[in-house]
Design a protein around this motif. Sequence first.
Motif: not given
Length: 75
Positions: A18-43
């Motif tokens: 995703y980083e190499a493809a230039g995906v601007k915003e990447y979320w990892i959803v963890d349904v078990t722990n009811e949480s979401i990790e967020v990453y933003i593409l910069k430079n």
Amino acid sequence: MWKFYTVKIDRWKKYQLYEAAGVKEYWIVDVTNESIEVYILKNKQYEFVGVFTKEEAISVHILEGFELKLDKVFV
């Protein structure tokens, strides 16, 4: 143990692709722990924004002004 290893490799490969493809915003959803990790593409590299839980809201960076309340996602 094998399942954890597979998940770890899968997450790392997707992160790199995703980083190499230039995906601007990447979320990892963890349904078990009811949480979401967020990453933003910069430079052309991901910057970790944080881990958000059911009690919080996430500002969607690619949709200016849009906020997602996680108590509506994790019902």
